[in-house]
Scaffold this motif. Structure first.
Motif, PDB file in Angstrom:
ATOM      1  N   SER A   1    -111.169 -61.007  20.044  1.00  0.00           N
ATOM      2  CA  SER A   1    -111.365 -59.765  19.699  1.00  0.00           C
ATOM      3  C   SER A   1    -110.684 -59.059  20.951  1.00  0.00           C
TER       4      SER A   1
ATOM      5  N   ILE B   1    -118.925 -56.404  15.541  1.00  0.00           N
ATOM      6  CA  ILE B   1    -117.685 -55.826  16.477  1.00  0.00           C
ATOM      7  C   ILE B   1    -117.973 -54.379  16.637  1.00  0.00           C
TER       8      ILE B   1
ATOM      9  N   LEU C   1    -109.829 -61.153  12.978  1.00  0.00           N
ATOM     10  CA  LEU C   1    -110.787 -61.915  13.538  1.00  0.00           C
ATOM     11  C   LEU C   1    -111.213 -63.196  12.915  1.00  0.00           C
TER      12      LEU C   1
END
Length: 388
Positions: free
Chosen positions: A322, A349, A366
């Motif tokens: 990330s 996230i 991701l």
């Protein structure tokens, strides 16, 4: 002078976040402002009549409008200090912002009226009779306004008042406006050019500009602002002082006016501990934070697996991948659900509002990056927005 009055009239004067103390400071500063502005209006009006200056007269009536603004502030502080009732369970704190907004509208209205009178003075100029007496009045007015700016700005910072900061900025603008009037009155003695009307026009524009800025500063908290990063860091620091709490996320700060705030957050705790003991710790944390920040605090308890090496490995992968996309991205509520053919990695996230990619693109990047490093993992991702 304000410090002396505060010592005399305000009990516990240094407890700036106490609702009653804030109200008393607001009323004291506003009442003193009314007195000073009325005195300035009387002095400038006499000077304007002697000099026949429209800019001088405009500046005088600007002080009269400032007195009216201070009166509105007194009413606003008094009403905002009312306790919660059945119709307003979160109190009346936002009335302080509304009073600040009314002050801003009064400033704008005065700016418009002064603009119109200044234009008339440019079209139909009249001779300005300047004198040492009139200039002395304006120099004294600048010093008084400087004092008003300093005490309003200082108290506004201490009690965190947008309405009082608006008054302080108006006083600062008045200093500039009066300086322009001095220049126009002095210059008017040496030329037939309509410098007086132009000076009044500049004063009007400065007043209008100050009104626009004050509007923005009082509308923003009414609409809702994100909490300051320093405040968020302080909440996290105080929460993590409790040994069983290992992290926080989903922090939300609701601002219902100065001294009337509500905080909600998710506290991460070890999932293998006694639930009753954890619940007691959460209760204690809520109570301590409520006292520390003078607000209501609600915590949701999130149990997490702290002894699973596979989960720790996947958490590190999520963090690294990330951050490759955006250093500000962060993940929370990370958990795994094993299956026969694949392991579901479920997490939230936090995507910055100005992230380089959209929500869908972030999730796809991701998933692909994590799949490359852990082929047996299927990512189930929920996108959150940051709380600051």
């Amino acid at each position: 002078m304000i410090s002396l009055f505060a010592r005399i009239f305000i009990k516990n004067r240094k407890d700036y976040m106490d609702t009653k103390v804030r109200e008393q400071y607001g009323i004291l500063c506003s009442a003193f402002g009314i007195f000073l502005n009325v005195m300035l209006f009387a002095a400038k009006l006499s000077g304007a009549l002697l000099t026949n200056s429209v800019a001088f007269l405009a500046d005088a009536f600007n002080n009269l409008s400032d007195a009216a603004s201070s009166l509105v502030s007194v009413i606003g502080f008094k009403l905002s200090g009312k306790k919660p009732d059945a119709d307003h369970p979160f109190g009346h704190g936002r009335l302080e912002y509304i009073s600040g907004l009314i002050v801003s509208f009064l400033i704008l209205l005065m700016g418009i009226e002064l603009f119109k009178s200044s234009v008339r003075a440019i079209v139909h100029p009249e001779k300005v009779e300047g004198s040492i007496f009139s200039v002395s009045i304006m120099v004294a007015a600048i010093l008084v306004k400087l004092y008003m700016y300093l005490y309003n700005h200082g108290i506004a910072k201490k009690i965190k008042s947008a309405a009082m900061e608006a008054v302080a900025k108006d006083s600062f603008g008045d200093m500039i406006s009066t300086s322009v009037v001095i220049l126009s009155v002095v210059a008017g003695r040496f030329t037939d050019f309509p410098v007086d009307g132009i000076g009044g026009l500049i004063v009007a524009i400065l007043i209008f500009k100050g009104g626009i800025e004050s509007c923005k500063e009082t509308i923003d908290p009414l609409l809702g602002l994100p909490p300051e990063k320093e405040f968020v860091d302080e909440i996290e620091k105080e929460t993590l002082k409790f040994e069983a709490i290992v992290g926080i996320h989903d922090l939300v700060v609701h601002d219902y006016g100065p001294g009337r705030m509500m905080i909600s957050l998710h506290a991460e705790v070890p999932g293998d501990k006694d639930i009753f003991a954890l619940h007691e710790i959460i209760d204690c944390a809520e109570l301590e934070l409520s006292k520390k920040f003078n607000c209501s605090v609600v915590m949701h308890m999130d149990p997490i697996d702290v002894k699973n090496p596979r989960l720790h490995e996947l958490k590190e992968i999520v963090r690294e991948e990330s951050h490759k996309i955006d250093q500000r991205c962060s993940a929370h509520d990370i958990r795994i659900v094993p299956g026969e053919k694949q392991t579901n990695l479920i997490f939230d996230i936090v995507r910055p509002r100005d992230c380089c990619c959209s929500e869908d693109e972030l999730c796809e990047k991701l998933r692909a990056a994590i799949k490359e490093r852990a082929s047996d993992v299927n990512c189930v991702i929920t996108v959150d927005v940051p709380f600051i």
